[in-house]
Enzyme design. Sequence first.
Site, short mmCIF file in Angstrom:
data_model
loop_
_atom_site.label_atom_id
_atom_site.label_comp_id
_atom_site.label_asym_id
_atom_site.label_seq_id
_atom_site.Cartn_x
_atom_site.Cartn_y
_atom_site.Cartn_z
N GLU A 278 0.83 -1.21 0.00
CA GLU A 278 0.00 0.00 0.00
C GLU A 278 0.87 1.26 0.00
OE1 GLU A 278 -4.00 -0.37 1.99
OE2 GLU A 278 -3.09 1.19 3.22
N GLU A 281 1.94 1.79 -3.44
CA GLU A 281 0.77 2.29 -4.18
C GLU A 281 0.58 3.78 -3.90
OE1 GLU A 281 -2.66 0.09 -2.93
OE2 GLU A 281 -3.79 0.48 -4.77
N CYS A 298 -8.22 -2.31 4.31
CA CYS A 298 -8.04 -3.43 5.26
C CYS A 298 -9.35 -3.87 5.89
CB CYS A 298 -7.13 -3.02 6.41
SG CYS A 298 -5.57 -2.40 5.89
N SER A 318 -7.56 1.40 -2.03
CA SER A 318 -6.34 0.66 -2.36
C SER A 318 -6.75 -0.69 -2.94
CB SER A 318 -5.52 0.45 -1.09
OG SER A 318 -4.61 -0.60 -1.28
N LYS A 357 -15.40 -10.04 8.35
CA LYS A 357 -14.45 -10.92 7.69
C LYS A 357 -15.12 -12.23 7.27
CE LYS A 357 -10.57 -8.47 8.67
NZ LYS A 357 -9.90 -7.67 7.68
N GLU A 360 -16.27 -11.28 3.99
CA GLU A 360 -15.14 -11.03 3.09
C GLU A 360 -14.52 -12.32 2.55
OE1 GLU A 360 -11.52 -9.76 4.95
OE2 GLU A 360 -11.06 -8.36 3.35
N GLU A 365 -13.86 -12.98 -5.60
CA GLU A 365 -12.60 -12.41 -6.11
C GLU A 365 -11.43 -12.66 -5.16
OE1 GLU A 365 -15.40 -10.86 -5.45
OE2 GLU A 365 -15.14 -8.95 -4.43
N CYS A 503 -10.35 -1.97 15.05
CA CYS A 503 -10.58 -3.40 15.25
C CYS A 503 -10.58 -3.79 16.73
CB CYS A 503 -9.50 -4.21 14.54
SG CYS A 503 -9.29 -3.71 12.84
#
Length: 578
Positions: A278, A281, A298, A318, A357, A360, A365, A503
């Site tokens: 990142e 990037e 994230c 990102s 998550k 996710e 993908e 988190c």
Amino acid sequence: MEMIKFKIDGIELEVPKGTTVLEAARSVGIKIPSLCYLKDVNKSSSCRVCVVEVGPRLIASCTLAAENGMDIKTNTAKVREARRTVVELLLSNHKRECTTCVRSENCELQALAKDLNIRDIRFEGEKTTCPIDDSSTSVVRDQEKCVLCGRCISTCGNVQSVHAIGFANRGFSTVVAPAYHKPLSDTVCINCGQCIMACPVGALHEKENIKDVWNAIADPDKYVVVQTAPAVRVALGEEFGMPVGSRVTGKMVSALRKLGFDKVFDTDFAADLTIMEEGTELLKRLESGENLPLMTSCCPGWVKFVEHFYPDMLDNLSTCKSPHQMEGALIKSYFAKKMDIDPAKITVVSIMPCVAKKFENQREELSSENLQDVDIVLTTRELAQMIKEAGIDFANLSDEEFDNPLGESTGAAVIFGATGGVAEAALRTVFEITAGKELEAIDYEVVRGTEGIKEATIELPNGKSINAAIAHGLANARKLLDMVKSGEKKIDFIEVMACPGGCVTGGGQPIIDAKTREVMDVKIERAKAIYDEDKSLPIRKSHKNPYIKQIYEEFLGEPNGHLSHELLHTHYQKRNRF
Ligand code: FES
């Protein structure tokens, strides 16, 4: 400031104007029970559990502002009987499966019934019947346990600005539901699980995957690898009676080995890798001026929020996968090759402070060659449950280290668990790389803390500067994005974590009841533990992690290179706004 003088149970009090009777009473140690009230989130005055006697009337104290000359009584026969009746009525329409309920011993209604000495329910009548909604990958809704306090609705609407659920119907038929009674999976729910954290009972809980993990461990054909997110290690101990903010990294690793996992890796390794990818990037985008501000990716709740509500900003996210997905992809490629294991035989389990998550890891993908990067996600609470089921004496475990090569990490990685942490970790690396020399001052206090939106301009050694903004809680993120879109703010880098505090207080962490929330800011306590962990580590910058250097040399090539793109980056999709 105007002060108010009044009496509670004969005690003379002087409080600032606007203070409620409940707040005033609790400030002097007078216990008034409550249920629907949730500090800073919900003041709906709907349950009436907190009634007090004011003259001839019984009034809910959570919304009653103190007035000069009031004479409040909190412990009369009339008050006690009223509270008992209210709780009995709630229990009369409650699915009372307390011994098997996921919230048993951590249920505010159960605690109230105990405190009020309720031994039987005088009222038996019609009961709400409603099928369980387990359509979501993350959150299960059981209306038959709901007490209609509205704490979940206020959290989803006011704290997260998502509004996936609300009150539906009238009178006895009132329920909490998504619009048009759609299944939760068909709504704009971003799976953060903050509704679970607000629920006083077992009406909302995570979709449990414990059995899937036990089955994988028991399967002789499976090689089961576990990884743990940074925030888990500063909260897991609470499930075993330790104080909020206890650091239990070594005990956690030891417990995971005892549970039977073949390897115990650390998601923090991939957090360091995220900084490499990142950070590169960011430097590229700053150079080209394209797709700025760069927004972190994230947090899966935040990513889904952008997909629903800001699809025109998808290119700003990102392209990095979240750290545990990166780690999963490397376990099934780099590690599998190194160990000569068929990736199809590997089961990757992620222990996360998060229920988003669980959504996710099932995204199409986030897979390669028909294998998901991560197979199963468990929350911190589910891990604690497994440890209890296995009869492991957690408090007396000795400290053990993570396995390598995917278990070595730096202080920069562990701070990913708190709001501002990803930004700080990125700054440590970007700053040092642009300076071209070692830097000692690496504590960026300016991006720490619990303010809803933080901003900082960082002057880089090459004469350029980065305008960074950090938001936590999606109502704050929405405010920030609207300012960026309107041109009011010019920002280069945005870090967002969906859950307030980041988190550390994610939807999969140990549940903190309403009363504890009033006297302690749990996100501050757990974040303190995260920063202590950072300070305790010998290496505190991601690019200095020797195993990160090794994986680029041996396998990945360079940050943002061809293989990195294939394994560590992803794309996003526009989703319905309703
Ligand atoms: Fe005061 Fe519910 S009405 S806590």
